[in-house]
Design a protein around this motif. Structure first.
Motif, PDB file in Angstrom:
ATOM      1  N   GLU A   1       0.818  -1.215   0.000  1.00  0.00           N
ATOM      2  CA  GLU A   1       0.000   0.000   0.000  1.00  0.00           C
ATOM      3  C   GLU A   1       0.854   1.269   0.000  1.00  0.00           C
ATOM      4  OE1 GLU A   1      -3.599   1.893   2.635  1.00  0.00           O
ATOM      5  OE2 GLU A   1      -3.113  -0.218   2.934  1.00  0.00           O
ATOM      6  N   SER A   2       2.083   1.159   0.552  1.00  0.00           N
ATOM      7  CA  SER A   2       2.942   2.344   0.681  1.00  0.00           C
ATOM      8  C   SER A   2       3.353   2.902  -0.688  1.00  0.00           C
ATOM      9  CB  SER A   2       4.189   1.993   1.493  1.00  0.00           C
ATOM     10  OG  SER A   2       4.943   0.999   0.824  1.00  0.00           O
ATOM     11  N   TRP A   3       3.138   2.130  -1.753  1.00  0.00           N
ATOM     12  CA  TRP A   3       3.462   2.630  -3.092  1.00  0.00           C
ATOM     13  C   TRP A   3       2.421   3.631  -3.597  1.00  0.00           C
ATOM     14  CZ3 TRP A   3       6.057  -1.268  -6.952  1.00  0.00           C
ATOM     15  CH2 TRP A   3       7.181  -1.836  -6.315  1.00  0.00           C
ATOM     16  N   SER A   4       1.311   3.779  -2.878  1.00  0.00           N
ATOM     17  CA  SER A   4       0.253   4.740  -3.232  1.00  0.00           C
ATOM     18  C   SER A   4      -0.237   4.594  -4.671  1.00  0.00           C
ATOM     19  CB  SER A   4       0.736   6.178  -3.020  1.00  0.00           C
ATOM     20  OG  SER A   4       1.240   6.352  -1.731  1.00  0.00           O
ATOM     21  N   LEU A   5      -0.411   3.343  -5.117  1.00  0.00           N
ATOM     22  CA  LEU A   5      -0.833   3.147  -6.513  1.00  0.00           C
ATOM     23  C   LEU A   5      -2.224   3.692  -6.801  1.00  0.00           C
ATOM     24  CD1 LEU A   5       0.609  -0.292  -7.607  1.00  0.00           C
ATOM     25  CD2 LEU A   5       1.288   1.990  -8.330  1.00  0.00           C
ATOM     26  N   ASP A   6      -3.023   3.922  -5.736  1.00  0.00           N
ATOM     27  CA  ASP A   6      -4.353   4.509  -5.953  1.00  0.00           C
ATOM     28  C   ASP A   6      -4.238   5.903  -6.570  1.00  0.00           C
ATOM     29  OD1 ASP A   6      -3.254   5.172  -3.300  1.00  0.00           O
ATOM     30  OD2 ASP A   6      -5.017   6.453  -3.166  1.00  0.00           O
ATOM     31  N   PHE A   7      -3.065   6.544  -6.439  1.00  0.00           N
ATOM     32  CA  PHE A   7      -2.875   7.893  -6.999  1.00  0.00           C
ATOM     33  C   PHE A   7      -2.853   7.877  -8.532  1.00  0.00           C
ATOM     34  CE2 PHE A   7      -0.210  11.888  -7.494  1.00  0.00           C
ATOM     35  CZ  PHE A   7      -1.196  12.741  -7.038  1.00  0.00           C
ATOM     36  N   THR A   8      -2.700   6.687  -9.129  1.00  0.00           N
ATOM     37  CA  THR A   8      -2.734   6.618 -10.598  1.00  0.00           C
ATOM     38  C   THR A   8      -4.104   7.028 -11.139  1.00  0.00           C
ATOM     39  OG1 THR A   8      -3.237   4.263 -10.418  1.00  0.00           O
ATOM     40  CG2 THR A   8      -0.949   4.865 -10.880  1.00  0.00           C
ATOM     41  N   LEU A   9      -5.148   6.913 -10.306  1.00  0.00           N
ATOM     42  CA  LEU A   9      -6.485   7.296 -10.792  1.00  0.00           C
ATOM     43  C   LEU A   9      -6.597   8.792 -11.070  1.00  0.00           C
ATOM     44  CD1 LEU A   9      -9.779   6.218 -10.849  1.00  0.00           C
ATOM     45  CD2 LEU A   9      -9.705   8.015  -9.162  1.00  0.00           C
TER      46      LEU A   9
ATOM     47  N   TRP B   1       6.233   9.974  -4.900  1.00  0.00           N
ATOM     48  CA  TRP B   1       7.175   9.144  -4.124  1.00  0.00           C
ATOM     49  C   TRP B   1       8.286  10.003  -3.513  1.00  0.00           C
ATOM     50  CZ3 TRP B   1       7.323   4.900  -8.474  1.00  0.00           C
ATOM     51  CH2 TRP B   1       6.194   4.077  -8.320  1.00  0.00           C
ATOM     52  N   ILE B   2       8.829  10.917  -4.315  1.00  0.00           N
ATOM     53  CA  ILE B   2       9.895  11.797  -3.804  1.00  0.00           C
ATOM     54  C   ILE B   2       9.356  12.666  -2.665  1.00  0.00           C
ATOM     55  CG2 ILE B   2      11.373  13.769  -4.387  1.00  0.00           C
ATOM     56  CD1 ILE B   2      11.577  12.518  -7.242  1.00  0.00           C
ATOM     57  N   LEU B   3       8.172  13.276  -2.876  1.00  0.00           N
ATOM     58  CA  LEU B   3       7.603  14.156  -1.852  1.00  0.00           C
ATOM     59  C   LEU B   3       7.279  13.400  -0.568  1.00  0.00           C
ATOM     60  CD1 LEU B   3       5.315  16.255  -4.203  1.00  0.00           C
ATOM     61  CD2 LEU B   3       7.154  17.179  -2.790  1.00  0.00           C
ATOM     62  N   GLN B   4       6.779  12.174  -0.723  1.00  0.00           N
ATOM     63  CA  GLN B   4       6.442  11.384   0.475  1.00  0.00           C
ATOM     64  C   GLN B   4       7.700  11.023   1.261  1.00  0.00           C
ATOM     65  OE1 GLN B   4       4.063   8.155  -1.088  1.00  0.00           O
ATOM     66  NE2 GLN B   4       2.149   9.171  -0.543  1.00  0.00           N
TER      67      GLN B   4
END
Lengths: 252, 106
Positions: free
Chosen positions: A185-193, B98-101
């Motif tokens: 989940e830490s990859w934040s793949l939901d942000f691709t939407l 990713w960089i900002l996080q």
């Protein structure tokens, strides 16, 4: 290429070939081939949908089934989003309906060409009538124009276009679902939407009215976020459309 | 709960929308108001999804530079505006996030 023009109709992509040389199979393969360049943009989109659906907490089976049952990229993204946010089923269904309303326009546009077909063919081609299939298929019909000597098997071309897209959509979804189940989940793949939608919204901002429509819908969606049943998106979309129409009417 | 019945209904409605005018044999014209309204569906719906995704976190409006999603989203919007390239927009936006996080305090 030019040397073979006139001999092999399969390679004469920008002209309507002599109908007497076109068989069902050739029409079908011609349609498949004309859809291929579009897949470059569609396959990554399908993968991202698969990733996102898994990220939204949908089971793999439901994520994959949605690609076959709904078979409409942006509507599937939005449905996955709403499900993630815990929207009720009725809101998901109505939102999908509104987002897919544009397909009624495609339906009206190709209807005259499909008139001679039987019910089975009409149903199959309607199921395959997505944005990308419509764009390619209608180009062929418009190219043929009012000619009376057109191929009697043009619906096979449409089928080739639609099925090529369908297969690639199912496969790319499966890849996304498979990969998505293994990404933390830490990859934040939901942000691709939102990123996908940011990329898609700019080409849609072709007029001042469209910009006004986008801004009003965006701001209202933030303000109305607290509305029950996740109705904010639907309300914002409807108001945004009304604002676009009003601005357009004032300017003309 | 299972989402299958709702998705089946959504699929059926989508199919009916696509079949509508084809089944009517092209005898019916689309109303001009509908045609004009449908052109505003993409900008309205897309923005209505984008804005809350970038501006709201845990139910609170966050407009500052400390909001990684907002900053990454604005960078991605600049890329989208200049290049109209979907894949590049997603790649730059994810990279920026990713960089900002990694840099910003949580």
């Amino acid at each position: 290429m030019s040397g073979s023009a006139g001999r092999d109709p399969v390679y004469v992509s920008r002209m309507s070939p002599n109908p007497s040389t076109l068989t069902r199979r050739r029409e079908f393969l011609w349609g498949c081939r004309d859809e291929l360049p579009i897949l470059l943009g569609v396959a990554p989109f399908g993968m991202i949908y698969g990733l996102l659906a898994i990220g939204a907490g949908l089971p793999a089976s439901i994520s994959q089934a949605m690609s076959a049952v709904v078979f409409a990229g942006s509507a599937q993204f939005i449905a996955a989003q709403l499900i993630r946010e815990g929207a009720p089923a009725a809101v998901v269904v109505v939102t999908v309906f509104v987002v897919n309303l544009r397909h009624a326009l495609y339906s009206a546009s190709v209807a005259p060409y499909l008139k001679p077909l039987n019910r089975k063919w009409k149903a199959i081609l309607a199921y395959l009538l997505t944005d990308e299939a419509y764009a390619v298929a209608v180009t062929r019909y418009v190219r043929d124009g009012d000619r009376t000597d057109v191929s009697p098997f043009r619906h096979w071309y449409f089928l080739g276009v639609g099925l090529t897209l369908w297969v690639s959509w199912q496969c790319s979804t499966a890849v996304g679902v498979f990969v998505g189940a293994r990404v933390p989940e830490s990859w934040s793949l939901d942000f691709t939407l939102p990123l996908t939608f940011i990329a898609l919204v700019f080409p849609a901002l072709r007029s001042g009215a469209a910009v006004a429509s986008a801004l009003s819908a965006g701001v209202l969606a933030v303000v109305a976020l607290a509305l029950p049943y996740k109705l904010g998106l639907l309300l914002a979309a409807v108001v945004g459309i009304a604002v676009g129409l009003a601005v357009e009417a004032r300017r003309s | 709960m299972s989402w299958m019945p709702a998705l089946a209904l959504a699929g059926l409605i989508t199919f009916a929308t696509r079949l509508s005018f084809i089944a009517l044999l092209g005898r019916v014209e689309t109303p001009p108001l509908l045609t004009r309204a449908l052109r505003f569906v993409p900008p309205a719906v897309l923005s209505a999804i984008i804005f809350p995704e970038l501006l709201v976190k845990d139910g609170a409006l966050r407009l500052g530079l400390g909001n990684a999603r907002l900053v990454a989203g604005v960078i991605a919007a600049a890329v989208a505006w200049r290049t109209r390239n979907v894949l590049l927009t997603i790649a730059v936006g994810m990279g920026a996030l990713w960089i900002l996080q990694a840099v910003l305090p949580r």
